[in-house]
Design a protein around this motif. Sequence first.
Motif, PDB file in Angstrom:
ATOM      1  N   VAL A 187       0.847  -1.182   0.000  1.00 48.14           N
ATOM      2  CA  VAL A 187       0.000   0.000   0.000  1.00 48.14           C
ATOM      3  C   VAL A 187       0.890   1.242   0.000  1.00 48.14           C
ATOM      4  CG1 VAL A 187      -1.719   1.309   1.307  1.00 48.14           C
ATOM      5  CG2 VAL A 187      -1.906  -1.167   1.140  1.00 48.14           C
ATOM      6  N   PHE A 188       1.996   1.173   0.742  1.00 42.38           N
ATOM      7  CA  PHE A 188       2.963   2.258   0.781  1.00 42.38           C
ATOM      8  C   PHE A 188       4.318   1.760   0.288  1.00 42.38           C
ATOM      9  CE2 PHE A 188      -0.161   3.545   3.945  1.00 42.38           C
ATOM     10  CZ  PHE A 188      -0.410   4.853   3.549  1.00 42.38           C
ATOM     11  N   LYS A 189       5.084   2.668  -0.314  1.00 43.12           N
ATOM     12  CA  LYS A 189       6.365   2.288  -0.903  1.00 43.12           C
ATOM     13  C   LYS A 189       7.422   1.990   0.156  1.00 43.12           C
ATOM     14  CE  LYS A 189       9.438   3.697  -4.599  1.00 43.12           C
ATOM     15  NZ  LYS A 189       9.660   4.671  -5.658  1.00 43.12           N
ATOM     16  N   THR A 190       7.389   2.726   1.260  1.00 39.73           N
ATOM     17  CA  THR A 190       8.350   2.491   2.330  1.00 39.73           C
ATOM     18  C   THR A 190       7.612   2.355   3.659  1.00 39.73           C
ATOM     19  OG1 THR A 190       8.668   4.832   2.864  1.00 39.73           O
ATOM     20  CG2 THR A 190      10.108   3.899   1.169  1.00 39.73           C
ATOM     21  N   ARG A 191       8.280   1.735   4.605  1.00 34.17           N
ATOM     22  CA  ARG A 191       7.684   1.574   5.928  1.00 34.17           C
ATOM     23  C   ARG A 191       7.571   2.930   6.624  1.00 34.17           C
ATOM     24  NH1 ARG A 191       9.758  -2.514  10.632  1.00 34.17           N
ATOM     25  NH2 ARG A 191       8.227  -1.885  12.167  1.00 34.17           N
ATOM     26  N   THR A 192       8.490   3.828   6.345  1.00 31.75           N
ATOM     27  CA  THR A 192       8.438   5.169   6.920  1.00 31.75           C
ATOM     28  C   THR A 192       7.189   5.908   6.456  1.00 31.75           C
ATOM     29  OG1 THR A 192      10.847   5.240   6.936  1.00 31.75           O
ATOM     30  CG2 THR A 192       9.710   7.332   7.164  1.00 31.75           C
ATOM     31  N   LEU A 193       6.848   5.793   5.169  1.00 28.17           N
ATOM     32  CA  LEU A 193       5.634   6.427   4.665  1.00 28.17           C
ATOM     33  C   LEU A 193       4.394   5.840   5.334  1.00 28.17           C
ATOM     34  CD1 LEU A 193       6.390   6.700   0.844  1.00 28.17           C
ATOM     35  CD2 LEU A 193       6.298   8.556   2.507  1.00 28.17           C
ATOM     36  N   ALA A 194       4.394   4.541   5.546  1.00 25.82           N
ATOM     37  CA  ALA A 194       3.269   3.888   6.227  1.00 25.82           C
ATOM     38  C   ALA A 194       3.157   4.382   7.660  1.00 25.82           C
ATOM     39  CB  ALA A 194       3.444   2.377   6.190  1.00 25.82           C
TER      40      ALA A 194
ATOM     41  N   ALA B 219       1.846   7.947   7.707  1.00 26.09           N
ATOM     42  CA  ALA B 219       0.413   7.984   7.411  1.00 26.09           C
ATOM     43  C   ALA B 219      -0.394   7.636   8.658  1.00 26.09           C
ATOM     44  CB  ALA B 219       0.082   7.023   6.277  1.00 26.09           C
ATOM     45  N   CYS B 220       0.075   6.678   9.423  1.00 21.19           N
ATOM     46  CA  CYS B 220      -0.613   6.322  10.674  1.00 21.19           C
ATOM     47  C   CYS B 220      -0.571   7.488  11.658  1.00 21.19           C
ATOM     48  CB  CYS B 220       0.021   5.094  11.304  1.00 21.19           C
ATOM     49  SG  CYS B 220      -0.232   3.573  10.388  1.00 21.19           S
ATOM     50  N   LYS B 221       0.583   8.108  11.792  1.00 20.86           N
ATOM     51  CA  LYS B 221       0.732   9.231  12.722  1.00 20.86           C
ATOM     52  C   LYS B 221      -0.137  10.417  12.312  1.00 20.86           C
ATOM     53  CE  LYS B 221       5.474   8.055  13.928  1.00 20.86           C
ATOM     54  NZ  LYS B 221       6.885   8.402  13.719  1.00 20.86           N
ATOM     55  N   ALA B 222      -0.323  10.602  10.990  1.00 18.05           N
ATOM     56  CA  ALA B 222      -1.106  11.733  10.487  1.00 18.05           C
ATOM     57  C   ALA B 222      -2.603  11.462  10.503  1.00 18.05           C
ATOM     58  CB  ALA B 222      -0.663  12.072   9.065  1.00 18.05           C
ATOM     59  N   GLY B 223      -3.008  10.259  10.887  1.00 22.05           N
ATOM     60  CA  GLY B 223      -4.428   9.944  10.974  1.00 22.05           C
ATOM     61  C   GLY B 223      -5.046   9.510   9.661  1.00 22.05           C
ATOM     62  N   ARG B 224      -4.230   9.054   8.713  1.00 18.91           N
ATOM     63  CA  ARG B 224      -4.752   8.613   7.419  1.00 18.91           C
ATOM     64  C   ARG B 224      -5.018   7.114   7.372  1.00 18.91           C
ATOM     65  NH1 ARG B 224      -0.960  12.684   5.748  1.00 18.91           N
ATOM     66  NH2 ARG B 224       0.626  11.100   5.401  1.00 18.91           N
ATOM     67  N   VAL B 225      -4.770   6.416   8.473  1.00 17.91           N
ATOM     68  CA  VAL B 225      -5.102   4.995   8.587  1.00 17.91           C
ATOM     69  C   VAL B 225      -6.041   4.860   9.780  1.00 17.91           C
ATOM     70  CG1 VAL B 225      -4.197   2.678   8.909  1.00 17.91           C
ATOM     71  CG2 VAL B 225      -2.847   4.346   7.654  1.00 17.91           C
ATOM     72  N   LYS B 226      -7.212   4.294   9.527  1.00 11.07           N
ATOM     73  CA  LYS B 226      -8.235   4.219  10.578  1.00 11.07           C
ATOM     74  C   LYS B 226      -8.767   2.796  10.713  1.00 11.07           C
ATOM     75  CE  LYS B 226      -9.772   8.916   9.608  1.00 11.07           C
ATOM     76  NZ  LYS B 226      -9.523   9.657  10.806  1.00 11.07           N
TER      77      LYS B 226
ATOM     78  N   VAL C 183      -7.702   3.415   4.538  1.00 14.17           N
ATOM     79  CA  VAL C 183      -6.406   4.016   4.268  1.00 14.17           C
ATOM     80  C   VAL C 183      -6.593   5.133   3.253  1.00 14.17           C
ATOM     81  CG1 VAL C 183      -4.057   3.602   3.455  1.00 14.17           C
ATOM     82  CG2 VAL C 183      -5.275   1.803   4.671  1.00 14.17           C
ATOM     83  N   SER C 184      -6.150   6.345   3.602  1.00  6.98           N
ATOM     84  CA  SER C 184      -6.195   7.483   2.689  1.00  6.98           C
ATOM     85  C   SER C 184      -4.782   7.756   2.202  1.00  6.98           C
ATOM     86  CB  SER C 184      -6.734   8.722   3.395  1.00  6.98           C
ATOM     87  OG  SER C 184      -8.040   8.493   3.841  1.00  6.98           O
ATOM     88  N   LYS C 185      -4.655   7.814   0.902  1.00  3.01           N
ATOM     89  CA  LYS C 185      -3.348   8.064   0.296  1.00  3.01           C
ATOM     90  C   LYS C 185      -3.555   9.110  -0.784  1.00  3.01           C
ATOM     91  CE  LYS C 185       0.364   5.483  -1.853  1.00  3.01           C
ATOM     92  NZ  LYS C 185       0.712   4.207  -2.452  1.00  3.01           N
ATOM     93  N   GLY C 186      -3.333  10.374  -0.423  1.00  2.00           N
ATOM     94  CA  GLY C 186      -3.636  11.462  -1.338  1.00  2.00           C
ATOM     95  C   GLY C 186      -5.145  11.537  -1.528  1.00  2.00           C
ATOM     96  N   PRO C 187      -5.604  11.702  -2.759  1.00  6.42           N
ATOM     97  CA  PRO C 187      -7.057  11.749  -2.993  1.00  6.42           C
ATOM     98  C   PRO C 187      -7.706  10.360  -2.981  1.00  6.42           C
ATOM     99  CG  PRO C 187      -5.882  12.065  -5.045  1.00  6.42           C
ATOM    100  CD  PRO C 187      -4.849  12.028  -3.955  1.00  6.42           C
TER     101      PRO C 187
ATOM    102  N   VAL D  29     -17.019   0.576  -5.580  1.00  5.29           N
ATOM    103  CA  VAL D  29     -16.602   0.984  -6.927  1.00  5.29           C
ATOM    104  C   VAL D  29     -16.715   2.491  -7.114  1.00  5.29           C
ATOM    105  CG1 VAL D  29     -17.112   0.717  -9.387  1.00  5.29           C
ATOM    106  CG2 VAL D  29     -17.270  -1.245  -7.862  1.00  5.29           C
ATOM    107  N   GLU D  30     -17.716   3.099  -6.484  1.00  2.00           N
ATOM    108  CA  GLU D  30     -17.925   4.539  -6.635  1.00  2.00           C
ATOM    109  C   GLU D  30     -16.787   5.363  -6.054  1.00  2.00           C
ATOM    110  OE1 GLU D  30     -20.316   2.602  -4.912  1.00  2.00           O
ATOM    111  OE2 GLU D  30     -21.314   2.138  -6.792  1.00  2.00           O
ATOM    112  N   GLN D  31     -16.003   4.786  -5.140  1.00  2.00           N
ATOM    113  CA  GLN D  31     -14.917   5.522  -4.499  1.00  2.00           C
ATOM    114  C   GLN D  31     -13.561   5.272  -5.145  1.00  2.00           C
ATOM    115  OE1 GLN D  31     -14.900   4.768  -0.299  1.00  2.00           O
ATOM    116  NE2 GLN D  31     -16.958   5.569  -0.006  1.00  2.00           N
ATOM    117  N   THR D  32     -13.493   4.444  -6.165  1.00  2.00           N
ATOM    118  CA  THR D  32     -12.217   4.165  -6.813  1.00  2.00           C
ATOM    119  C   THR D  32     -11.819   5.326  -7.714  1.00  2.00           C
ATOM    120  OG1 THR D  32     -13.303   3.009  -8.624  1.00  2.00           O
ATOM    121  CG2 THR D  32     -12.543   1.663  -6.762  1.00  2.00           C
ATOM    122  N   PRO D  33     -10.533   5.586  -7.851  1.00  2.00           N
ATOM    123  CA  PRO D  33     -10.081   6.699  -8.689  1.00  2.00           C
ATOM    124  C   PRO D  33     -10.487   6.546 -10.150  1.00  2.00           C
ATOM    125  CG  PRO D  33      -8.271   5.834  -7.371  1.00  2.00           C
ATOM    126  CD  PRO D  33      -9.438   4.936  -7.156  1.00  2.00           C
ATOM    127  N   ALA D  34     -10.510   5.328 -10.652  1.00  2.00           N
ATOM    128  CA  ALA D  34     -10.880   5.108 -12.054  1.00  2.00           C
ATOM    129  C   ALA D  34     -12.337   5.516 -12.291  1.00  2.00           C
ATOM    130  CB  ALA D  34     -10.672   3.649 -12.435  1.00  2.00           C
TER     131      ALA D  34
END
Length: 133
Positions: free
Chosen positions: A18-25, A28-35, A55-59, A89-94
């Motif tokens: 889901v994230f490229k590095t463990r630091t980014l993951a 994201a947890c510290k910033a409240g983007r993983v619930k 998990v919120s990753k950008g938009p 499906v309605e929430q997917t970026p595509a």
Amino acid sequence: MPVKEKLRIDKYLWAIRVFKTRTLASDACKAGRVKLEGQNIKPSHEVKLSEVYQVSKGPDKKIIKVTGLLENRVDAKKAVDYYEDITPVEQTPAFKSMFHAPLLKRDRGTGRPTKRDRREIDELNDDFFKKDA
């Protein structure tokens, strides 16, 4: 494939790609983007089978259900076996880009956008993303 009984959420999100590095993951947890059930969780949260994480990753927003615990990062084809993406499906970026995204296209050769053009483009983008929230 190494499987553990206790696993941190930051390491799990990194292992399933889901994230490229463990630091980014972890960030994201510290910033409240993983619930978990609408509550923010710490990077040290212990992952359990059949838990559902938002998990919120950008938009992009994903809803992931844990189907297996994976300690080390593996290739993407194998990583899919350890989680289930239950994002509607309605929430997917595509889906959003296909039906709802404004078409922002400049004619070839018109040069860089002026300050006024840039403000109009930003206003369109802000309006688009505020509707979805």
